[in-house]
Design a protein around this motif. Sequence first.
Motif, PDB file in Angstrom:
ATOM      1  N   ARG A  21     -57.207 -50.366 -83.369  1.00  0.00           N
ATOM      2  CA  ARG A  21     -55.823 -50.166 -83.803  1.00  0.00           C
ATOM      3  C   ARG A  21     -55.696 -48.917 -84.665  1.00  0.00           C
ATOM      4  O   ARG A  21     -54.837 -48.072 -84.423  1.00  0.00           O
ATOM      5  N   LEU A  22     -56.564 -48.789 -85.653  1.00  0.00           N
ATOM      6  CA  LEU A  22     -56.495 -47.639 -86.559  1.00  0.00           C
ATOM      7  C   LEU A  22     -56.795 -46.330 -85.833  1.00  0.00           C
ATOM      8  O   LEU A  22     -56.216 -45.294 -86.168  1.00  0.00           O
ATOM      9  N   SER A  23     -57.668 -46.374 -84.849  1.00  0.00           N
ATOM     10  CA  SER A  23     -57.976 -45.160 -84.087  1.00  0.00           C
ATOM     11  C   SER A  23     -56.747 -44.659 -83.339  1.00  0.00           C
ATOM     12  O   SER A  23     -56.596 -43.457 -83.115  1.00  0.00           O
ATOM     13  N   GLY A  24     -55.864 -45.566 -82.971  1.00  0.00           N
ATOM     14  CA  GLY A  24     -54.636 -45.176 -82.283  1.00  0.00           C
ATOM     15  C   GLY A  24     -53.481 -44.845 -83.206  1.00  0.00           C
ATOM     16  O   GLY A  24     -52.581 -44.093 -82.837  1.00  0.00           O
ATOM     17  N   GLU A  25     -53.518 -45.367 -84.412  1.00  0.00           N
ATOM     18  CA  GLU A  25     -52.386 -45.224 -85.336  1.00  0.00           C
ATOM     19  C   GLU A  25     -52.603 -44.205 -86.444  1.00  0.00           C
ATOM     20  O   GLU A  25     -51.639 -43.655 -86.963  1.00  0.00           O
ATOM     21  N   LEU A  32     -62.380 -39.451 -87.993  1.00  0.00           N
ATOM     22  CA  LEU A  32     -63.662 -39.973 -88.498  1.00  0.00           C
ATOM     23  C   LEU A  32     -64.402 -40.724 -87.404  1.00  0.00           C
ATOM     24  O   LEU A  32     -65.606 -40.533 -87.204  1.00  0.00           O
ATOM     25  N   ALA A  33     -63.684 -41.581 -86.690  1.00  0.00           N
ATOM     26  CA  ALA A  33     -64.308 -42.363 -85.624  1.00  0.00           C
ATOM     27  C   ALA A  33     -64.811 -41.457 -84.505  1.00  0.00           C
ATOM     28  O   ALA A  33     -65.918 -41.663 -83.978  1.00  0.00           O
ATOM     29  N   ALA A  34     -64.031 -40.451 -84.156  1.00  0.00           N
ATOM     30  CA  ALA A  34     -64.446 -39.525 -83.091  1.00  0.00           C
ATOM     31  C   ALA A  34     -65.701 -38.764 -83.504  1.00  0.00           C
ATOM     32  O   ALA A  34     -66.633 -38.600 -82.696  1.00  0.00           O
ATOM     33  N   ARG A  35     -65.744 -38.294 -84.740  1.00  0.00           N
ATOM     34  CA  ARG A  35     -66.931 -37.578 -85.214  1.00  0.00           C
ATOM     35  C   ARG A  35     -68.141 -38.513 -85.235  1.00  0.00           C
ATOM     36  O   ARG A  35     -69.251 -38.124 -84.864  1.00  0.00           O
ATOM     37  N   TYR A  36     -67.926 -39.756 -85.685  1.00  0.00           N
ATOM     38  CA  TYR A  36     -69.020 -40.733 -85.697  1.00  0.00           C
ATOM     39  C   TYR A  36     -69.577 -40.899 -84.285  1.00  0.00           C
ATOM     40  O   TYR A  36     -70.787 -40.873 -84.082  1.00  0.00           O
ATOM     41  N   HIS A  37     -68.700 -41.075 -83.302  1.00  0.00           N
ATOM     42  CA  HIS A  37     -69.152 -41.274 -81.921  1.00  0.00           C
ATOM     43  C   HIS A  37     -69.912 -40.048 -81.404  1.00  0.00           C
ATOM     44  O   HIS A  37     -70.931 -40.188 -80.732  1.00  0.00           O
ATOM     45  N   LEU A  38     -69.432 -38.859 -81.738  1.00  0.00           N
ATOM     46  CA  LEU A  38     -70.098 -37.637 -81.312  1.00  0.00           C
ATOM     47  C   LEU A  38     -71.503 -37.536 -81.898  1.00  0.00           C
ATOM     48  O   LEU A  38     -72.482 -37.287 -81.181  1.00  0.00           O
ATOM     49  N   TRP A  58     -82.675 -34.097 -86.343  1.00  0.00           N
ATOM     50  CA  TRP A  58     -82.521 -35.535 -86.138  1.00  0.00           C
ATOM     51  C   TRP A  58     -82.200 -36.239 -87.454  1.00  0.00           C
ATOM     52  O   TRP A  58     -81.282 -37.064 -87.528  1.00  0.00           O
ATOM     53  N   GLU A  59     -82.936 -35.898 -88.506  1.00  0.00           N
ATOM     54  CA  GLU A  59     -82.696 -36.504 -89.824  1.00  0.00           C
ATOM     55  C   GLU A  59     -81.323 -36.118 -90.370  1.00  0.00           C
ATOM     56  O   GLU A  59     -80.627 -36.951 -90.951  1.00  0.00           O
ATOM     57  N   ASP A  60     -80.925 -34.860 -90.199  1.00  0.00           N
ATOM     58  CA  ASP A  60     -79.603 -34.424 -90.656  1.00  0.00           C
ATOM     59  C   ASP A  60     -78.491 -35.190 -89.953  1.00  0.00           C
ATOM     60  O   ASP A  60     -77.507 -35.589 -90.578  1.00  0.00           O
ATOM     61  N   LEU A  61     -78.655 -35.395 -88.661  1.00  0.00           N
ATOM     62  CA  LEU A  61     -77.657 -36.154 -87.903  1.00  0.00           C
ATOM     63  C   LEU A  61     -77.598 -37.609 -88.373  1.00  0.00           C
ATOM     64  O   LEU A  61     -76.514 -38.182 -88.499  1.00  0.00           O
ATOM     65  N   LYS A  62     -78.744 -38.197 -88.634  1.00  0.00           N
ATOM     66  CA  LYS A  62     -78.755 -39.584 -89.112  1.00  0.00           C
ATOM     67  C   LYS A  62     -78.084 -39.689 -90.476  1.00  0.00           C
ATOM     68  O   LYS A  62     -77.345 -40.652 -90.729  1.00  0.00           O
ATOM     69  N   LYS A  63     -78.286 -38.712 -91.345  1.00  0.00           N
ATOM     70  CA  LYS A  63     -77.624 -38.710 -92.654  1.00  0.00           C
ATOM     71  C   LYS A  63     -76.117 -38.569 -92.490  1.00  0.00           C
ATOM     72  O   LYS A  63     -75.348 -39.238 -93.172  1.00  0.00           O
ATOM     73  N   GLU A  64     -75.703 -37.682 -91.578  1.00  0.00           N
ATOM     74  CA  GLU A  64     -74.275 -37.508 -91.337  1.00  0.00           C
ATOM     75  C   GLU A  64     -73.668 -38.800 -90.786  1.00  0.00           C
ATOM     76  O   GLU A  64     -72.576 -39.212 -91.206  1.00  0.00           O
ATOM     77  N   ARG A  65     -74.371 -39.452 -89.855  1.00  0.00           N
ATOM     78  CA  ARG A  65     -73.858 -40.708 -89.300  1.00  0.00           C
ATOM     79  C   ARG A  65     -73.690 -41.753 -90.403  1.00  0.00           C
ATOM     80  O   ARG A  65     -72.688 -42.470 -90.440  1.00  0.00           O
ATOM     81  N   LEU A  66     -74.635 -41.820 -91.318  1.00  0.00           N
ATOM     82  CA  LEU A  66     -74.538 -42.775 -92.414  1.00  0.00           C
ATOM     83  C   LEU A  66     -73.349 -42.465 -93.318  1.00  0.00           C
ATOM     84  O   LEU A  66     -72.608 -43.371 -93.719  1.00  0.00           O
ATOM     85  N   MET A  67     -73.136 -41.189 -93.621  1.00  0.00           N
ATOM     86  CA  MET A  67     -71.979 -40.808 -94.443  1.00  0.00           C
ATOM     87  C   MET A  67     -70.664 -41.146 -93.726  1.00  0.00           C
ATOM     88  O   MET A  67     -69.720 -41.641 -94.349  1.00  0.00           O
TER      89      MET A  67
END
Length: 82
Positions: A21-25, A32-38, A58-67
């Motif tokens: 719902r929030l992704s559409g509204e 944020l959700a789109a970046r997380y998925h990417l 790989w570690e940088d991406l994992k840190k970004e995903r966590l943030m």
Amino acid sequence: MSHVPHQLDEEFPADAETIRRLSGENPEFAALAARYHLVNDEIHHIETGEDPASDVRWEDLKKERLMLKDSIAKQLATLAKA
């Protein structure tokens, strides 16, 4: 290495409908959700050997995903109540 894709609906199963719902509204939440998925997809491709990457990348991406996940959790706590 874990080869489990960390999709948002798996990370927040109780909030799966709210996430949709929030992704559409909400454009900010959607971004944020789109970046997380990417980022998550990129990590998954690295972990499965589809895309080579350095350990640092790989570690940088994992840190970004966590943030991103933390930011999404905060947004869910605030926006879901609104």
